[in-house]
Design an enzyme around this catalytic site. Structure first.
Site, short mmCIF file in Angstrom:
data_model
loop_
_atom_site.label_atom_id
_atom_site.label_comp_id
_atom_site.label_asym_id
_atom_site.label_seq_id
_atom_site.Cartn_x
_atom_site.Cartn_y
_atom_site.Cartn_z
N LYS A 54 41.33 36.19 44.49
CA LYS A 54 40.34 35.13 44.33
C LYS A 54 40.95 33.77 44.61
O LYS A 54 40.33 32.92 45.27
CB LYS A 54 39.76 35.18 42.92
N GLN A 98 38.99 35.81 33.66
CA GLN A 98 39.15 37.16 34.17
C GLN A 98 39.02 38.19 33.05
O GLN A 98 39.66 38.09 32.01
CB GLN A 98 40.52 37.31 34.86
N ASP A 121 30.80 32.91 37.41
CA ASP A 121 30.67 34.37 37.30
C ASP A 121 29.28 34.76 36.82
O ASP A 121 28.92 35.94 36.87
CB ASP A 121 31.71 34.92 36.32
#
Length: 287
Positions: A54, A98, A121
């Site tokens: 990412k 994460q 997200d």
């Protein structure tokens, strides 16, 4: 019948190019580049790989990189303090925590510390509420990628019957919501669903997100259906998905491969969400 392959790698490259152009235009206009903050707690090898990918993609798109790696024994208060700091940092357009987190950390409470306008997200309670109500907001990356792949293939969603296999809050539920918002009639199937084959064979669009390798066979698929395989599993024979690709591609009308399908689109949508968040923050666009 041989299914048309929906190439996620090529589509992701196209999306990332569009994002890079938007980032360059934003940077020229405002004198600073949007930033993506990634927070990794612990030393889970898979998570480290995902975050590295990412960050690399974000740098290639011209985004600023604000990475924070906390030890596995970091306290809830330490992670919360960092997220609160990033929430106030004007250089940071998007924040990604994460998952999964080490044992002892409250994922829901920590995720909800991310401001909705920086939730690239799309996982906070606020973001999920906006999605459920059909209001503008940042959408979860993998489900967003699923919709873009279907659109790229020209699959009609309005009036279609869609079945999502898997009810996770990360993929299954938001994918179903996005399909519903596009006019599809949606069924969510899961581990308690009786006669799964009968349910999935009704689908014009079948999204496999159960996390079970090889679950979906040709017997589960209506001839000509669009099959999106979200699953990814490492086996002795390499990576595979929730769909038995070799046999299903002889029945489906469209299908995504593993690897090279949904996976690349997830990162592409993360980058797209980050520039969208930056533009929204300065009022040049709405989410």
């Amino acid at each position: 019948m041989t299914a048309t392959i929906i190439d996620g790698t090529a589509l992701a490259a196209e999306s990332r190019k569009e994002t890079a152009e938007s980032v360059a235009a934003f940077t020229t206009a405002h004198g600073w580049a949007p930033g993506l903050a990634t927070v990794l707690a612990g030393d889970d090898p898979a998570s480290e790989v995902y975050v590295r990918r990412k960050r690399k993609a974000a740098a290639e798109a011209g985004l600023q990189d604000f990475h924070h790696h906390l030890p596995g024994d970091a306290s809830h208060a330490q992670v919360a303090a960092l997220l609160s700091e990033l929430a106030e940092d004007r250089r940071v357009s998007g924040i990604l925590l994460q998952l999964p987190l080490p044992d002892g950390l409250d994922r829901h409470a920590l995720v909800d510390l991310i401001p909705v306008e920086k939730d690239v997200d799309g996982l906070t309670t606020a973001s999920q509420g906006l999605l459920a109500r059909g209001l503008p907001g940042l959408r979860p990356c993998t489900p967003g990628g699923v919709i873009r792949m279907l659109d790229s293939a020209g699959v009609r969603l309005d009036g279609a019957e869609a079945v999502v296999v898997g009810r996770s809050e990360l993929v299954g539920h938001p994918a179903a919501e996005l399909l519903l918002r596009r006019g599809a009639t949606v069924t969510i199937a899961h581990s308690r669903t009786r006669a799964l084959e009968e349910v999935t064979r009704r689908a014009d669009v079948l999204v496999a997100a159960a996390g079970l390798p090889g679950l979906i066979t040709a017997e589960h698929v209506r001839p000509g259906a669009a099959v999106i395989d979200v699953g990814i599993h490492r086996t002795e024979n390499g990576l595979t998905g929730d769909v038995r690709f070799a046999e299903v591609c002889r029945t489906a009308g469209w299908i995504t491969p593993v690897p090279g399908g949904v996976g690349p689109m997830t990162i592409a949508m993360l980058l797209a969400n980050t520039i969208a968040a930056a533009e929204s923050a300065i009022g040049t666009t709405t989410l």
